[in-house]
Design a protein around this motif. Structure first.
Motif, PDB file in Angstrom:
ATOM      1  N   THR A   1       0.830  -1.210   0.000  1.00  0.00           N
ATOM      2  CA  THR A   1       0.000   0.000   0.000  1.00  0.00           C
ATOM      3  C   THR A   1       0.863   1.258   0.000  1.00  0.00           C
ATOM      4  OG1 THR A   1      -1.484  -1.261   1.392  1.00  0.00           O
ATOM      5  CG2 THR A   1      -1.948   1.085   1.194  1.00  0.00           C
ATOM      6  N   SER A   2       1.862   1.299   0.883  1.00  0.00           N
ATOM      7  CA  SER A   2       2.667   2.528   0.980  1.00  0.00           C
ATOM      8  C   SER A   2       3.515   2.713  -0.284  1.00  0.00           C
ATOM      9  CB  SER A   2       3.546   2.507   2.237  1.00  0.00           C
ATOM     10  OG  SER A   2       4.441   1.430   2.206  1.00  0.00           O
ATOM     11  N   ILE A   3       3.961   1.609  -0.869  1.00  0.00           N
ATOM     12  CA  ILE A   3       4.745   1.723  -2.111  1.00  0.00           C
ATOM     13  C   ILE A   3       3.866   2.261  -3.236  1.00  0.00           C
ATOM     14  CG2 ILE A   3       5.842   0.345  -3.941  1.00  0.00           C
ATOM     15  CD1 ILE A   3       7.371  -1.120  -1.783  1.00  0.00           C
ATOM     16  N   SER A   4       2.607   1.862  -3.233  1.00  0.00           N
ATOM     17  CA  SER A   4       1.699   2.375  -4.260  1.00  0.00           C
ATOM     18  C   SER A   4       1.485   3.890  -4.064  1.00  0.00           C
ATOM     19  CB  SER A   4       0.387   1.582  -4.178  1.00  0.00           C
ATOM     20  OG  SER A   4      -0.640   2.295  -4.756  1.00  0.00           O
ATOM     21  N   ILE A   5       1.354   4.326  -2.815  1.00  0.00           N
ATOM     22  CA  ILE A   5       1.227   5.769  -2.538  1.00  0.00           C
ATOM     23  C   ILE A   5       2.503   6.487  -2.982  1.00  0.00           C
ATOM     24  CG2 ILE A   5       1.037   7.504  -0.673  1.00  0.00           C
ATOM     25  CD1 ILE A   5      -0.607   5.366   0.900  1.00  0.00           C
ATOM     26  N   ALA A   6       3.658   5.884  -2.642  1.00  0.00           N
ATOM     27  CA  ALA A   6       4.956   6.500  -2.961  1.00  0.00           C
ATOM     28  C   ALA A   6       5.129   6.632  -4.475  1.00  0.00           C
ATOM     29  CB  ALA A   6       6.085   5.664  -2.370  1.00  0.00           C
ATOM     30  N   SER A   7       4.780   5.589  -5.209  1.00  0.00           N
ATOM     31  CA  SER A   7       4.997   5.643  -6.667  1.00  0.00           C
ATOM     32  C   SER A   7       4.058   6.671  -7.302  1.00  0.00           C
ATOM     33  CB  SER A   7       4.858   4.260  -7.295  1.00  0.00           C
ATOM     34  OG  SER A   7       3.538   3.809  -7.178  1.00  0.00           O
ATOM     35  N   LYS A   8       2.859   6.817  -6.722  1.00  0.00           N
ATOM     36  CA  LYS A   8       1.953   7.872  -7.242  1.00  0.00           C
ATOM     37  C   LYS A   8       2.588   9.242  -7.016  1.00  0.00           C
ATOM     38  CE  LYS A   8      -2.525   5.627  -7.183  1.00  0.00           C
ATOM     39  NZ  LYS A   8      -2.782   4.756  -6.016  1.00  0.00           N
ATOM     40  N   LEU A   9       3.142   9.463  -5.828  1.00  0.00           N
ATOM     41  CA  LEU A   9       3.800  10.750  -5.539  1.00  0.00           C
ATOM     42  C   LEU A   9       4.946  10.999  -6.532  1.00  0.00           C
ATOM     43  CD1 LEU A   9       3.895  10.661  -1.618  1.00  0.00           C
ATOM     44  CD2 LEU A   9       2.736  12.384  -3.031  1.00  0.00           C
ATOM     45  N   ILE A  10       5.731   9.962  -6.799  1.00  0.00           N
ATOM     46  CA  ILE A  10       6.853  10.100  -7.743  1.00  0.00           C
ATOM     47  C   ILE A  10       6.306  10.509  -9.121  1.00  0.00           C
ATOM     48  CG2 ILE A  10       8.646   8.816  -9.025  1.00  0.00           C
ATOM     49  CD1 ILE A  10       9.576   9.397  -6.182  1.00  0.00           C
TER      50      ILE A  10
ATOM     51  N   GLY B   1       5.523  14.067  -9.541  1.00  0.00           N
ATOM     52  CA  GLY B   1       6.657  15.000  -9.467  1.00  0.00           C
ATOM     53  C   GLY B   1       7.057  15.353  -8.046  1.00  0.00           C
ATOM     54  N   GLN B   2       6.658  14.498  -7.076  1.00  0.00           N
ATOM     55  CA  GLN B   2       7.076  14.715  -5.681  1.00  0.00           C
ATOM     56  C   GLN B   2       8.341  13.904  -5.385  1.00  0.00           C
ATOM     57  OE1 GLN B   2       5.796  16.887  -3.676  1.00  0.00           O
ATOM     58  NE2 GLN B   2       4.114  17.443  -5.066  1.00  0.00           N
ATOM     59  N   ILE B   3       8.912  14.132  -4.190  1.00  0.00           N
ATOM     60  CA  ILE B   3      10.081  13.362  -3.798  1.00  0.00           C
ATOM     61  C   ILE B   3       9.754  12.504  -2.565  1.00  0.00           C
ATOM     62  CG2 ILE B   3      11.735  14.939  -4.843  1.00  0.00           C
ATOM     63  CD1 ILE B   3      12.250  16.213  -2.160  1.00  0.00           C
ATOM     64  N   VAL B   4      10.371  11.341  -2.486  1.00  0.00           N
ATOM     65  CA  VAL B   4      10.049  10.371  -1.443  1.00  0.00           C
ATOM     66  C   VAL B   4      11.349   9.772  -0.903  1.00  0.00           C
ATOM     67  CG1 VAL B   4       8.996   8.096  -1.038  1.00  0.00           C
ATOM     68  CG2 VAL B   4       7.803   9.762  -2.487  1.00  0.00           C
TER      69      VAL B   4
ATOM     70  N   VAL C   1      22.443   3.532   2.705  1.00  0.00           N
ATOM     71  CA  VAL C   1      21.817   4.558   3.547  1.00  0.00           C
ATOM     72  C   VAL C   1      20.452   4.863   2.936  1.00  0.00           C
ATOM     73  CG1 VAL C   1      24.080   5.541   4.170  1.00  0.00           C
ATOM     74  CG2 VAL C   1      22.790   6.557   2.280  1.00  0.00           C
ATOM     75  N   TYR C   2      19.600   5.611   3.647  1.00  0.00           N
ATOM     76  CA  TYR C   2      18.301   5.981   3.067  1.00  0.00           C
ATOM     77  C   TYR C   2      18.506   7.007   1.953  1.00  0.00           C
ATOM     78  CZ  TYR C   2      15.074   3.448   6.088  1.00  0.00           C
ATOM     79  OH  TYR C   2      14.354   2.445   6.697  1.00  0.00           O
ATOM     80  N   GLY C   3      17.698   6.888   0.886  1.00  0.00           N
ATOM     81  CA  GLY C   3      17.802   7.792  -0.253  1.00  0.00           C
ATOM     82  C   GLY C   3      16.607   8.725  -0.329  1.00  0.00           C
ATOM     83  N   LEU C   4      16.791   9.844  -1.045  1.00  0.00           N
ATOM     84  CA  LEU C   4      15.701  10.792  -1.278  1.00  0.00           C
ATOM     85  C   LEU C   4      15.498  10.846  -2.787  1.00  0.00           C
ATOM     86  CD1 LEU C   4      13.784  12.873  -0.072  1.00  0.00           C
ATOM     87  CD2 LEU C   4      15.625  14.561  -0.180  1.00  0.00           C
ATOM     88  N   GLY C   5      14.385  10.230  -3.251  1.00  0.00           N
ATOM     89  CA  GLY C   5      14.274   9.935  -4.675  1.00  0.00           C
ATOM     90  C   GLY C   5      13.275  10.785  -5.437  1.00  0.00           C
ATOM     91  N   ALA C   6      13.570  10.954  -6.729  1.00  0.00           N
ATOM     92  CA  ALA C   6      12.656  11.606  -7.668  1.00  0.00           C
ATOM     93  C   ALA C   6      12.756  10.884  -9.006  1.00  0.00           C
ATOM     94  CB  ALA C   6      13.044  13.070  -7.853  1.00  0.00           C
ATOM     95  N   ASP C   7      11.747  11.078  -9.864  1.00  0.00           N
ATOM     96  CA  ASP C   7      11.788  10.554 -11.231  1.00  0.00           C
ATOM     97  C   ASP C   7      12.953  11.228 -11.974  1.00  0.00           C
ATOM     98  OD1 ASP C   7      11.435   9.961 -13.889  1.00  0.00           O
ATOM     99  OD2 ASP C   7       9.352  10.661 -13.998  1.00  0.00           O
ATOM    100  N   THR C   8      13.916  10.421 -12.405  1.00  0.00           N
ATOM    101  CA  THR C   8      15.117  10.942 -13.069  1.00  0.00           C
ATOM    102  C   THR C   8      14.786  11.875 -14.236  1.00  0.00           C
ATOM    103  OG1 THR C   8      16.347   8.963 -12.474  1.00  0.00           O
ATOM    104  CG2 THR C   8      17.162  10.190 -14.388  1.00  0.00           C
TER     105      THR C   8
ATOM    106  N   GLY D   1       8.848  18.187   7.399  1.00  0.00           N
ATOM    107  CA  GLY D   1       8.264  19.425   6.851  1.00  0.00           C
ATOM    108  C   GLY D   1       8.746  19.756   5.440  1.00  0.00           C
ATOM    109  N   LYS D   2       9.700  18.980   4.942  1.00  0.00           N
ATOM    110  CA  LYS D   2      10.267  19.302   3.625  1.00  0.00           C
ATOM    111  C   LYS D   2       9.871  18.323   2.532  1.00  0.00           C
ATOM    112  CE  LYS D   2      14.234  21.645   5.548  1.00  0.00           C
ATOM    113  NZ  LYS D   2      15.628  21.582   5.906  1.00  0.00           N
ATOM    114  N   ILE D   3       9.454  17.131   2.930  1.00  0.00           N
ATOM    115  CA  ILE D   3       9.077  16.119   1.930  1.00  0.00           C
ATOM    116  C   ILE D   3       7.764  15.470   2.383  1.00  0.00           C
ATOM    117  CG2 ILE D   3      11.506  15.692   1.325  1.00  0.00           C
ATOM    118  CD1 ILE D   3      11.365  13.031   2.822  1.00  0.00           C
ATOM    119  N   PRO D   4       6.968  14.946   1.435  1.00  0.00           N
ATOM    120  CA  PRO D   4       5.667  14.406   1.840  1.00  0.00           C
ATOM    121  C   PRO D   4       5.731  13.026   2.489  1.00  0.00           C
ATOM    122  CG  PRO D   4       5.926  14.294  -0.559  1.00  0.00           C
ATOM    123  CD  PRO D   4       7.125  15.021  -0.035  1.00  0.00           C
ATOM    124  N   LEU D   5       6.727  12.200   2.123  1.00  0.00           N
ATOM    125  CA  LEU D   5       6.650  10.800   2.568  1.00  0.00           C
ATOM    126  C   LEU D   5       8.023  10.162   2.794  1.00  0.00           C
ATOM    127  CD1 LEU D   5       4.978   8.171   3.047  1.00  0.00           C
ATOM    128  CD2 LEU D   5       5.070   7.779   0.576  1.00  0.00           C
ATOM    129  N   ILE D   6       8.109   9.436   3.903  1.00  0.00           N
ATOM    130  CA  ILE D   6       9.274   8.580   4.171  1.00  0.00           C
ATOM    131  C   ILE D   6       8.772   7.144   4.246  1.00  0.00           C
ATOM    132  CG2 ILE D   6      11.102   8.007   5.836  1.00  0.00           C
ATOM    133  CD1 ILE D   6      10.818  10.953   6.881  1.00  0.00           C
TER     134      ILE D   6
END
Ligand code: AMP
Ligand code: MG
Length: 332
Positions: A11-20, A23-26, A33-40, A161-166
């Motif tokens: 479920t959360s991956i589906s939410i995350a991929s929709k955000l990506i 044009g959001q970052i997740v 280490v943990y990454g902060l990703g966007a659509d390349t 406060g800077k990104i919508p989802l972890i």
């Protein structure tokens, strides 16, 4: 902006991929280490990464892929050495720099004609990337210059406060960032990591150099220029097993709350101040290092790092410690 932390699952991956796709970052887990990703391929989305991290725009990002079909979307040509690594060795905690396709936006590569590519070993990371169905450009999910995050809470500290989802996944098993090898020219390691020079030389069956800024060799490795891994309090690094020297130093520090970070075998030597154990060997130490720095800085005003590498991976950890201590370094 509210920052949500969701346990990683379908479920959360589906939410995350929709955000990506919007044009959001997740933020997402990997084994390093943990990454902060966007659509390349979405420049606006990628620009949000630089903004959230306060990252200099001339420090390029690593593009994360979940399978070899994505490789063709970003690399212009895949050399025989690159083929060996991608066909027989990936997924791994290894990033490979190759000539980029012109479709990869300049903002991702900081204007270079090369692109850094990684297929993470973490299946949680690959499932997320696969669900996004696009290569994910991602640096570490910390504020620029701060220690890298190795769990979701550390990401929250910096990105609240800077990104919508972890996406909260496993604590990082490796704990330091990927080894970066450039195959654009002769193979050269630009950043050491858990995948060692010895391992790469045996995989490629040829000599692999390690980049050292002191060599004066001109290699395009933007990451080496910037401040890295700095705790919010003062810190020093002792590359030694000689604890007498360290204790003398601790007694001379004008600070109320000192914390020593060292391997388990040395913890007892520093009975008079707080200590955090990095574990019993250099692999454990790498896994625990960034978490230990963040834990120490929270309630101390001086961190004394004591370390002596005993395995090849220890040299990679020492690379991070050296940057963190930024010149305040004492060597046996
Ligand atoms: P980070 O994701 O914050 O761990 O940083 C990414 C690292 O990869 C930095 O050290 C960059 O210098 C390096 N990097 C990314 N792209 C390239 C590239 N095209 N050529 C050389 N190094 C790169
Ligand atoms: Mg980083």
């Amino acid at each position: 902006m509210d920052t949500q932390i969701l346990d990683i699952n379908e479920t959360s991956i589906s939410i995350a991929s929709k955000l990506i796709h919007q044009g959001q970052i997740v933020a997402f887990p990997t084994e390093t280490v943990y990454g902060l990703g966007a659509d390349t391929f979405n420049e606006q989305a990628v620009s949000k990464i630089f903004l959230a991290k306060g990252r200099p725009s001339d420090n390029p990002l690593i593009v994360h892929i979940s399978d070899n079909s994505m490789l063709e979307l970003i690399a212009q040509e895949i050399s025989s050495d690159a083929r060996i690594l991608f066909d027989t060795y990936m997924p791994s905690s290894l990033t490979v720099v190759l000539k980029k396709k012109s479709t990869v936006p300049d903002i991702v590569t900081a204007g270079l004609d090369t692109v850094a590519i990684r297929m993470p070993r973490s299946s949680q990371a690959r499932i997320f990337i696969n669900a996004c169905n696009t290569p994910i450009a991602a640096p570490s999910a910390n504020t620029s210059g701060r220690p890298s995050p190795t769990d979701a809470d550390a990401v929250y500290q910096d990105m609240q406060g800077k990104i919508p989802l972890i996406l909260r996944g496993d604590k990082c098993a490796v704990g330091i960032e990927s080894t970066v090898i450039s195959l654009v020219d002769k193979p050269i390691i630009l950043r050491p990591g858990i995948v060692t020079q010895t391992e790469l030389e045996s995989l490629l069956n040829k000599r692999v150099d390690i980049y050292s800024p002191a060599d004066g060799k001109l290699v395009n490795s933007p990451g080496v220029r910037f401040a890295h891994y700095r705790p919010s309090c003062a810190t020093a690094l002792f590359i030694t097993r000689n604890t007498d020297e360290v204790i003398k130093y601790i007694n001379s520090i004008v600070a109320d709350r000192v914390c020593v970070i060292c391997k388990q075998e040395l913890v007892d030597k520093f009975g008079h101040v707080d200590t955090i154990s990095l574990g019993i060997d250099d692999y454990e130490a790498s896994r625990n290092y960034f978490g230990a720095i963040r834990q120490a800085e929270a309630n101390h005003d001086y961190i004394v790092q004591v370390f002596y590498p005993e395995q090849e991976v220890g040299q990679s950890l020492l690379n991070r410690m050296t940057k963190s201590a930024y010149g305040n370094i004492y060597k046996e």
